[in-house]
Design an enzyme around this catalytic site. Structure first.
Site, PDB file in Angstrom:
ATOM      1  N   HIS A 166      30.335  -4.853   2.235  1.00  0.00           N
ATOM      2  CA  HIS A 166      31.067  -3.626   1.927  1.00  0.00           C
ATOM      3  C   HIS A 166      30.310  -2.378   2.369  1.00  0.00           C
ATOM      4  O   HIS A 166      30.910  -1.321   2.607  1.00  0.00           O
ATOM      5  CB  HIS A 166      31.382  -3.560   0.434  1.00  0.00           C
ATOM      6  CG  HIS A 166      32.683  -2.879   0.127  1.00  0.00           C
ATOM      7  ND1 HIS A 166      33.192  -1.854   0.888  1.00  0.00           N
ATOM      8  CD2 HIS A 166      33.585  -3.068  -0.874  1.00  0.00           C
ATOM      9  CE1 HIS A 166      34.341  -1.446   0.386  1.00  0.00           C
ATOM     10  NE2 HIS A 166      34.612  -2.167  -0.669  1.00  0.00           N
ATOM     11  N   ASP A 175      46.431 -11.366  15.482  1.00  0.00           N
ATOM     12  CA  ASP A 175      47.010 -12.402  16.332  1.00  0.00           C
ATOM     13  C   ASP A 175      46.011 -12.699  17.446  1.00  0.00           C
ATOM     14  O   ASP A 175      45.812 -11.891  18.353  1.00  0.00           O
ATOM     15  CB  ASP A 175      48.344 -11.906  16.904  1.00  0.00           C
ATOM     16  CG  ASP A 175      49.011 -12.919  17.830  1.00  0.00           C
ATOM     17  OD1 ASP A 175      48.391 -13.965  18.139  1.00  0.00           O
ATOM     18  OD2 ASP A 175      50.147 -12.653  18.268  1.00  0.00           O
TER      19      ASP A 175
END
Length: 453
Positions: A170, A399
């Site tokens: 993070h 994708d």
């Protein structure tokens, strides 16, 4: 006249937990020379230095032949993406005489794991966070010292599908920046070098744009809406906690937004409308005392609130936590003014975001000691609700050349009282609500979520 949300049943996974077999583990370094230095971290980064890695999982169903999620192609694409996103190939380190944390950028590489499992995509049709989901599909990063910034695990399932688990530290990136990296990595895999490089926004790495003022100054009004810390109880909860996902269709969202409009009119965002409804449902389901004060907190991006705004593609942590509060009787009110009033409380907090508020938040964290940034033990008070929105983010754009993901989710919820909102799988405008809460209130919450409003 109130609208009714239709109920959609979520089939619970009945899969028997099976082990995942790791077949390859390696470091993928940038494919070209990258800057070598200690990357300075802003106060918004430093507040997360001890927070660890964010675990997420993408699920893909196989629709093609034998090269589905070819490992060599994925690693080559990652190596190219890491040239621009070089901090993700670094390690957490300490720089200078002041001992301030930095990202040590020396091209050490991102962790890449390939694995196989006898589980199938349909074993996880509910697509909700769980400790087992993280254990199975998110790469282990605990054994690496100093900590890696980025790790991925590609798990090939018996159905031919793939679970892609990710763990980004993070301190390196918030959700906006993380999705930017995954978009870039997948584009290199799907489209090739030239097309990916031409179509995507390059990351911007100068985090000194979020440097504290000298001297730091926290405006007194900032803390009325800026919420730097959770209200936690040190007493352990005796009630089991579960995570569940609920879908709200485009038409249902539109009806909910319409119900949130007050007599004065005005546009209500999807985030404000859904958050207001979920907040009310949780207050009622938990049977909170009417005179108790309840608070909803949520992350807000600072990127466009600063003057001047941060550059496009700013890579790092660019969020602060805002909050709205009120008495339970007002938030949970079923009257005609109840839902619009709650939505207005949230919208009011959003509208307070300006340059001074952001600068005050940055200065606040500059003045906060490192010990304060450690994740606090304990549970959230039942009067607290934290809503994290991924609405409008490119959650489903990863994708890699074999189709968009069937689902994407955080692998494991942090604690009870956390809610994630993301674009749903029922088409544009639908919303998926993923909630972690006490099991005892889940049925009431679901009934209220789909009731008249």
């Amino acid at each position: 006249m109130g609208a009714v949300l239709s109920k959609k049943r979520i089939r619970k996974s009945d899969a028997v937990v099976q082990e995942v077999k790791v077949v390859e583990s390696c470091m993928v370094a940038p494919s070209a020379q990258t800057p070598r230095h200690g990357l300075w971290l802003s106060p918004l980064d430093l507040m997360l230095v001890n927070r660890g890695h964010t675990p997420t999982v993408y699920f893909y169903r196989s629709e093609s032949g034998g090269d589905f999620f070819d490992v060599a192609r994925l690693k080559a694409a990652m190596a190219k993406a890491l040239v621009a996103f070089y901090p993700l190939a670094g390690r957490l380190g300490v720089g200078g005489r002041d001992g301030r944390a930095v990202i040590d950028c020396a091209g050490q590489g991102a962790l890449f794991v390939a694995a196989r499992s006898e589980l199938a995509v349909d074993d996880f049709s509910g697509f909700k966070p769980s400790p087992e989901l993280r254990r199975l599909f998110v790469p282990r990063v605990e054994d690496y010292s100093p900590p890696v910034m980025c790790a991925v695990q590609v798990t090939f399932l018996k159905c031919g599908g793939v679970a892609l688990g990710t763990a980004l530290h993070h301190v390196a990136a918030d959700a906006i920046s993380a999705f930017h990296f995954f978009e870039t990595w997948s584009a290199f895999s799907r489209d090739g070098d030239a097309a990916a490089a031409a179509a995507l926004e390059p990351p911007f790495h100068d985090r000194t744009l979020l440097r504290a003022r000298s001297p730091p100054f926290v405006h007194p009004d900032a803390l009325t809406v800026f919420c730097p810390k959770l209200n936690l109880s040190t007493e352990p909860s005796a009630r089991p906690v579960v995570s569940e996902a609920f879908d709200i269709s485009k038409d249902q969202v539109a009806a909910l937004k319409s119900a949130c409009v007050s007599g004065e009119g005005g546009r209500v965002s999807t985030f404000c409308a859904v958050s207001a409804h979920v907040w009310r449902c949780v207050c009622v389901a938990r049977r909170l005392p009417p005179d108790a004060t309840t608070r909803l907190t949520f992350p807000a991006s600072v990127r466009r609130s600063l003057r001047p705004p941060l550059p496009a593609g700013y890579f790092g942590n660019g969020i602060i936590w805002l909050g709205a509060a009120g008495q339970v009787r007002d938030v949970a009110s079923s009257g005609s003014e109840g839902l619009p009033s709650v939505a207005d409380r949230i919208r009011g907090a959003v509208r307070r975001m300006d340059d001074e508020l952001v600068r005050s938040a940055v200065d606040y964290f500059e003045l906060t000691t490192e010990a304060d940034s450690k994740p606090a033990p304990g549970r959230m008070a039942e009067t607290e609700l934290r809503v994290i929105s991924w609405l409008g983010m490119p959650v489903y754009d990863a994708d890699f050349g074999w189709g968009k993901p069937l689902a994407m989710l955080r692998a494991e919820a942090e604690r009870a009282g956390f809610v994630y909102l993301m674009d749903g799988g029922q088409g544009a405008g639908s919303v998926r609500v993923v909630i972690c809460t006490e099991a005892a209130i889940l049925d009431d919450f679901q009934r209220l979520l789909y009731a008249k409003f």
